[in-house]
Write a protein that holds these residues in place. Structure first.
Motif, PDB file in Angstrom:
ATOM      1  N   GLU A  91      48.830  36.358  37.739  1.00  0.00           N
ATOM      2  CA  GLU A  91      47.660  36.674  38.565  1.00  0.00           C
ATOM      3  C   GLU A  91      48.058  37.362  39.866  1.00  0.00           C
ATOM      4  OE1 GLU A  91      45.239  33.118  38.875  1.00  0.00           O
ATOM      5  OE2 GLU A  91      44.391  33.512  36.886  1.00  0.00           O
ATOM      6  N   GLU A  93      47.435  40.297  40.982  1.00  0.00           N
ATOM      7  CA  GLU A  93      46.353  41.041  41.647  1.00  0.00           C
ATOM      8  C   GLU A  93      45.435  40.130  42.449  1.00  0.00           C
ATOM      9  OE1 GLU A  93      44.997  39.599  37.766  1.00  0.00           O
ATOM     10  OE2 GLU A  93      46.725  40.825  38.285  1.00  0.00           O
ATOM     11  N   ARG A  94      45.460  38.836  42.177  1.00  0.00           N
ATOM     12  CA  ARG A  94      44.615  37.888  42.920  1.00  0.00           C
ATOM     13  C   ARG A  94      45.289  37.361  44.187  1.00  0.00           C
ATOM     14  NH1 ARG A  94      41.287  34.134  38.710  1.00  0.00           N
ATOM     15  NH2 ARG A  94      40.284  35.835  37.597  1.00  0.00           N
ATOM     16  N   LYS A  97      47.322  40.557  49.900  1.00  0.00           N
ATOM     17  CA  LYS A  97      48.144  41.771  50.048  1.00  0.00           C
ATOM     18  C   LYS A  97      49.521  41.423  50.609  1.00  0.00           C
ATOM     19  CE  LYS A  97      45.368  44.920  48.535  1.00  0.00           C
ATOM     20  NZ  LYS A  97      45.639  45.421  47.195  1.00  0.00           N
ATOM     21  N   GLN A 100      51.572  39.806  47.861  1.00  0.00           N
ATOM     22  CA  GLN A 100      51.969  40.844  46.913  1.00  0.00           C
ATOM     23  C   GLN A 100      53.149  41.650  47.459  1.00  0.00           C
ATOM     24  OE1 GLN A 100      48.690  43.352  45.707  1.00  0.00           O
ATOM     25  NE2 GLN A 100      47.494  41.625  44.958  1.00  0.00           N
ATOM     26  N   LYS A 162      50.335  45.138  31.742  1.00  0.00           N
ATOM     27  CA  LYS A 162      49.585  44.800  32.958  1.00  0.00           C
ATOM     28  C   LYS A 162      50.286  43.695  33.740  1.00  0.00           C
ATOM     29  CE  LYS A 162      45.051  43.151  34.484  1.00  0.00           C
ATOM     30  NZ  LYS A 162      45.244  41.749  34.832  1.00  0.00           N
TER      31      LYS A 162
END
Length: 189
Positions: A91, A93-94, A97, A100, A162
């Motif tokens: 996860e 993308e969750r 920022k 990440q 992905k």
């Protein structure tokens, strides 16, 4: 980004990385510092560093792609899921920022370490039986082949592109930094 952080993410020696983290730790640790410490401990273990688990996950991906197309008992899928969880890609993308970015920088460091290990051995850079040296161009080609198989072919064979996209971006950036103008060697899917 602060200078020490730039040096931290370029450094591949676990002890030096740990020392940098400890030297730059504030009394009140920020969430970013806590995540960096957590990633370091996940990667190398608590206390004195042991084997690099993140590089181990890359080796598992290499095994996945080089062991044929059969996946009896779902072993390859299990190894891929372990890699996703261990590399903090689940996860992705969750995540915020900032999280990440920190994870991405750690992935880049992992890819840098993998390339360093691969090119550090005489068996990798020699032509035949340790005699003669490969050119820089040939070494870049061999590294590109390995990186392509690990970060592009393995996820593709499992239909998990992905999930591994942040690792693919990290490997691509590191390859470009170490071997500028040689991206054409990579076989991206």
């Amino acid at each position: 980004m602060e200078d020490w952080l730039i040096n931290y993410y370029e450094q591949t020696d676990p002890l030096k990385r740990q020392q940098m983290l400890l030297e730059n730790k504030n009394e009140t640790m920020s969430e970013e510092d806590k995540l960096r410490m957590k990633l370091w401990e996940t990667r190398y273990g608590k206390g004195k560093p042991r084997k690099d688990m993140f590089v181990g996950y890359l080796m598992n991906l290499k095994y996945i792609v080089e062991s044929g197309s059969m996946d009896l008992g779902g072993r390859k899928k299990k190894l891929a899921i372990e890699a996703i969880l261990g590399l903090n890609l689940y996860e992705f993308e969750r995540k915020s920022k900032t999280q990440q970015e920190i994870i991405f920088l750690e992935l880049k460091n992992t890819c840098r370490k993998y390339i360093e290990i691969s090119t550090g051995g005489r068996g990798f850079t020699s032509v035949i039986f340790g005699m003669g040296q490969l050119s820089d161009e040939s070494i870049a080609g061999k590294i590109a082949e390995q990186i392509s198989r690990i970060v592009f072919d393995a996820p593709h064979s499992l239909r998990m592109e992905k999930e591994f996209e942040p690792l693919q971006r990290a490997a691509l950036e590191v390859f470009r930094e170490i071997y500028p103008n040689r991206e054409h060697f990579l076989k991206k899917r």
